[in-house]
Design a protein around this motif. Structure first.
Motif, PDB file in Angstrom:
ATOM      1  N   GLN A  91      -1.218  -1.765  -2.871  1.00  0.00           N
ATOM      2  CA  GLN A  91      -1.544  -2.395  -4.147  1.00  0.00           C
ATOM      3  C   GLN A  91      -3.015  -2.809  -4.224  1.00  0.00           C
ATOM      4  O   GLN A  91      -3.616  -2.771  -5.287  1.00  0.00           O
ATOM      5  CB  GLN A  91      -0.636  -3.603  -4.386  1.00  0.00           C
ATOM      6  N   VAL A 120      -4.915   0.150  -5.301  1.00  0.00           N
ATOM      7  CA  VAL A 120      -4.659   0.410  -6.726  1.00  0.00           C
ATOM      8  C   VAL A 120      -5.547  -0.487  -7.580  1.00  0.00           C
ATOM      9  O   VAL A 120      -6.214  -0.026  -8.516  1.00  0.00           O
ATOM     10  CB  VAL A 120      -3.169   0.154  -7.057  1.00  0.00           C
ATOM     11  N   ARG A 121      -5.585  -1.773  -7.231  1.00  0.00           N
ATOM     12  CA  ARG A 121      -6.386  -2.726  -8.006  1.00  0.00           C
ATOM     13  C   ARG A 121      -7.872  -2.384  -7.946  1.00  0.00           C
ATOM     14  O   ARG A 121      -8.581  -2.432  -8.952  1.00  0.00           O
ATOM     15  CB  ARG A 121      -6.161  -4.153  -7.503  1.00  0.00           C
ATOM     16  N   ALA A 167       3.280   0.994 -12.641  1.00  0.00           N
ATOM     17  CA  ALA A 167       3.574   2.427 -12.501  1.00  0.00           C
ATOM     18  C   ALA A 167       2.934   3.046 -11.265  1.00  0.00           C
ATOM     19  O   ALA A 167       3.227   4.196 -10.933  1.00  0.00           O
ATOM     20  CB  ALA A 167       3.088   3.168 -13.742  1.00  0.00           C
ATOM     21  N   ALA A 168       2.080   2.317 -10.574  1.00  0.00           N
ATOM     22  CA  ALA A 168       1.362   2.882  -9.416  1.00  0.00           C
ATOM     23  C   ALA A 168       2.344   3.179  -8.280  1.00  0.00           C
ATOM     24  O   ALA A 168       3.423   2.586  -8.225  1.00  0.00           O
ATOM     25  CB  ALA A 168       0.296   1.904  -8.953  1.00  0.00           C
ATOM     26  N   PRO A 169       1.966   4.115  -7.392  1.00  0.00           N
ATOM     27  CA  PRO A 169       2.858   4.429  -6.264  1.00  0.00           C
ATOM     28  C   PRO A 169       3.197   3.176  -5.470  1.00  0.00           C
ATOM     29  O   PRO A 169       2.355   2.296  -5.296  1.00  0.00           O
ATOM     30  CB  PRO A 169       2.023   5.405  -5.420  1.00  0.00           C
ATOM     31  N   LYS A 170       4.426   3.108  -5.010  1.00  0.00           N
ATOM     32  CA  LYS A 170       4.874   1.946  -4.237  1.00  0.00           C
ATOM     33  C   LYS A 170       4.753   2.245  -2.737  1.00  0.00           C
ATOM     34  O   LYS A 170       4.750   3.416  -2.343  1.00  0.00           O
ATOM     35  CB  LYS A 170       6.327   1.615  -4.583  1.00  0.00           C
ATOM     36  N   PRO A 171       4.654   1.185  -1.917  1.00  0.00           N
ATOM     37  CA  PRO A 171       4.496   1.423  -0.476  1.00  0.00           C
ATOM     38  C   PRO A 171       5.672   2.208   0.079  1.00  0.00           C
ATOM     39  O   PRO A 171       6.810   1.973  -0.311  1.00  0.00           O
ATOM     40  CB  PRO A 171       4.476   0.013   0.121  1.00  0.00           C
ATOM     41  N   ARG A 172       5.335   3.142   0.954  1.00  0.00           N
ATOM     42  CA  ARG A 172       6.405   3.866   1.639  1.00  0.00           C
ATOM     43  C   ARG A 172       6.968   2.976   2.727  1.00  0.00           C
ATOM     44  O   ARG A 172       6.293   2.085   3.227  1.00  0.00           O
ATOM     45  CB  ARG A 172       5.860   5.159   2.254  1.00  0.00           C
ATOM     46  N   LEU A 205      -3.335  -3.239 -17.921  1.00  0.00           N
ATOM     47  CA  LEU A 205      -3.439  -3.379 -16.463  1.00  0.00           C
ATOM     48  C   LEU A 205      -2.056  -3.551 -15.836  1.00  0.00           C
ATOM     49  O   LEU A 205      -1.745  -2.946 -14.806  1.00  0.00           O
ATOM     50  CB  LEU A 205      -4.310  -4.584 -16.116  1.00  0.00           C
ATOM     51  N   TRP A 215      -1.838   8.564 -10.764  1.00  0.00           N
ATOM     52  CA  TRP A 215      -0.862   8.032  -9.794  1.00  0.00           C
ATOM     53  C   TRP A 215       0.031   9.158  -9.267  1.00  0.00           C
ATOM     54  O   TRP A 215       0.406   9.179  -8.104  1.00  0.00           O
ATOM     55  CB  TRP A 215       0.019   6.965 -10.435  1.00  0.00           C
ATOM     56  N   LEU A 221      -0.165  -0.276 -15.713  1.00  0.00           N
ATOM     57  CA  LEU A 221      -0.687   0.658 -14.704  1.00  0.00           C
ATOM     58  C   LEU A 221      -0.362   0.192 -13.290  1.00  0.00           C
ATOM     59  O   LEU A 221      -0.062   1.013 -12.410  1.00  0.00           O
ATOM     60  CB  LEU A 221      -2.202   0.834 -14.888  1.00  0.00           C
ATOM     61  N   LEU A 222      -0.403  -1.120 -13.062  1.00  0.00           N
ATOM     62  CA  LEU A 222      -0.045  -1.635 -11.729  1.00  0.00           C
ATOM     63  C   LEU A 222       1.431  -1.373 -11.455  1.00  0.00           C
ATOM     64  O   LEU A 222       1.826  -0.979 -10.354  1.00  0.00           O
ATOM     65  CB  LEU A 222      -0.332  -3.140 -11.649  1.00  0.00           C
ATOM     66  N   LEU A 256      -8.628   0.665 -10.033  1.00  0.00           N
ATOM     67  CA  LEU A 256      -8.598   0.329 -11.461  1.00  0.00           C
ATOM     68  C   LEU A 256      -9.849  -0.458 -11.852  1.00  0.00           C
ATOM     69  O   LEU A 256     -10.447  -0.210 -12.903  1.00  0.00           O
ATOM     70  CB  LEU A 256      -7.338  -0.476 -11.799  1.00  0.00           C
ATOM     71  N   VAL A 272      -4.064   4.435  -2.461  1.00  0.00           N
ATOM     72  CA  VAL A 272      -3.159   4.493  -3.619  1.00  0.00           C
ATOM     73  C   VAL A 272      -1.969   5.393  -3.299  1.00  0.00           C
ATOM     74  O   VAL A 272      -0.819   5.055  -3.591  1.00  0.00           O
ATOM     75  CB  VAL A 272      -3.914   5.023  -4.872  1.00  0.00           C
ATOM     76  N   GLY A 273      -2.257   6.513  -2.659  1.00  0.00           N
ATOM     77  CA  GLY A 273      -1.185   7.454  -2.302  1.00  0.00           C
ATOM     78  C   GLY A 273      -0.165   6.840  -1.360  1.00  0.00           C
ATOM     79  O   GLY A 273       1.006   7.207  -1.373  1.00  0.00           O
ATOM     80  N   ARG A 274      -0.640   5.886  -0.520  1.00  0.00           N
ATOM     81  CA  ARG A 274       0.288   5.200   0.407  1.00  0.00           C
ATOM     82  C   ARG A 274       0.957   3.993  -0.261  1.00  0.00           C
ATOM     83  O   ARG A 274       1.729   3.287   0.371  1.00  0.00           O
ATOM     84  CB  ARG A 274      -0.474   4.727   1.654  1.00  0.00           C
ATOM     85  N   GLY A 275       0.626   3.766  -1.516  1.00  0.00           N
ATOM     86  CA  GLY A 275       1.255   2.658  -2.243  1.00  0.00           C
ATOM     87  C   GLY A 275       0.637   1.309  -1.952  1.00  0.00           C
ATOM     88  O   GLY A 275       1.278   0.281  -2.160  1.00  0.00           O
TER      89      GLY A 275
END
Lengths: 143, 186
Positions: free
Chosen positions: B21, B24-25, A72-77, A66, B61, A69-70, B28, B16-19
């Protein structure tokens, strides 16, 4: 739906009509209602196998997976205001850089003007133009 | 069984595409256990299952910012990626086994202890592993993953009629392999 077709579908999709293909469920329920004992036994036998299949081991995600994966997830723009703030900072830096270069260039021009003035004065006194500051100082001392 | 209408993951995927979190959680939470279970049951190996699940979501991702609604449902896409990764690993495993025969493990019943949960699980896992690949995939996608027949047939690249045949033969083989355990679940 014939009893044979009902049995075929049960053998493929199991003992719960609610998990059969959606377009077949209504006909299957009607067939079951017409022969609840016979077709009910067919469903019960398949439901036994369903319960056994449900015991196939699964596993839960561990914390490390977990976390990876967290991470590596896309980060906020960046938001629009942050973007403009960044742009303003960049512009400020650019202006400061240009100003610095301008001052530097202006200093160089001033030096060239000084040298030109020296040359004019030297010509006026019919003296050769000193090549270096040291020569100029030496000449001044001689005077 | 999953309906085949609008993609229920679309809003989360956009987050998720906008980041975001939180998105994302939630994604998942909703999808990782399913993909992990599929990989575990296809590969019968917890470490390899984790690797496949990780690779599947790393690819997700990358896709998320440019995901276009209207193509495959996200859950179906995840299943396709995981299925292909598992097939690759099983293919490599078969090549290794052909080069070097492994130690034979007897997964058969061992008396009264065979009815313990963990041993039943091992028996079912072994019976699934012994099925022809397409029958195993059909059972896992339809019974365990709860995919609709059209969705599962598309993932396997077969018609719904062929899927029904794969399911029927696979379940018959499972019933025969696990006949001694059927009493335990009645």
């Amino acid at each position: 739906m014939t009893p044979d077709r009902f049995a075929e579908l049960a053998a493929a999709h199991g003992g719960d009509i609610g998990r059969w293909p959606q377009d077949l469920r209504e006909a299957a329920r009607a067939a079951l209602a017409a022969d609840p004992h016979g077709l009910g036994a067919v469903l019960a036998a398949e439901a036994d196998l369903d319960r056994l299949l449900d015991l196939a081991p699964a596993q839960s995600a561990d914390a490390a997976l977990l976390g990876r994966l967290l991470e590596a997830a896309p980060k906020p723009r960046r938001s629009a205001s942050a973007w403009w703030a960044g742009l303003a900072a960049g512009l400020g830096l650019a202006v400061a850089t240009v100003a610095g270069v301008a001052v530097g260039v202006a200093s160089g021009a001033g030096e060239r003007l000084d040298r030109r003035a020296d040359a004019i004065l030297a010509a006026a006194y019919d003296q050769p133009e000193p090549d270096t500051a040291a020569e100029a100082l030496e000449e001044a001392t001689d005077l | 069984m999953a309906s085949e209408g609008e993609d229920p993951d679309l809003a989360l995927l956009e987050g998720v595409g906008r980041g975001e979190q939180a998105a994302v959680r939630r994604l998942l939470d909703a999808r990782l256990p399913r993909i992990l279970a599929l990989a575990r049951r296809l590969l019968a190996d917890p470490d390899e299952a984790q690797d496949v699940a990780q690779e599947t979501f790393l690819r997700a991702w990358k896709q998320a910012p440019s995901w276009r609604p209207g193509q495959a449902r996200f859950d179906t896409w995840l299943h396709r990626v995981a299925l292909n990764l598992c097939r690759d690993r099983l293919r490599r495993r078969r090549e290794t086994i052909m080069a070097q025969p492994p130690e034979v493990i007897d997964a058969g019943p061992t008396g009264e202890g065979a009815l313990l949960g963990v041993q039943i699980g091992g028996r079912i896992e072994a019976a699934l592993a012994a099925l022809p690949e397409r029958q195993r995939e059909a059972i896992l996608l339809c019974h365990h993953q709860g995919l609709g027949n059209k969705e599962a047939a598309a993932l396997l690249g077969v018609s719904v009629e062929t899927l029904e045949s794969l399911l029927g033969r696979g379940r018959r083989a499972m019933r025969a392999a696990l006949a001694d355990l059927m009493e335990a679940v009645r």
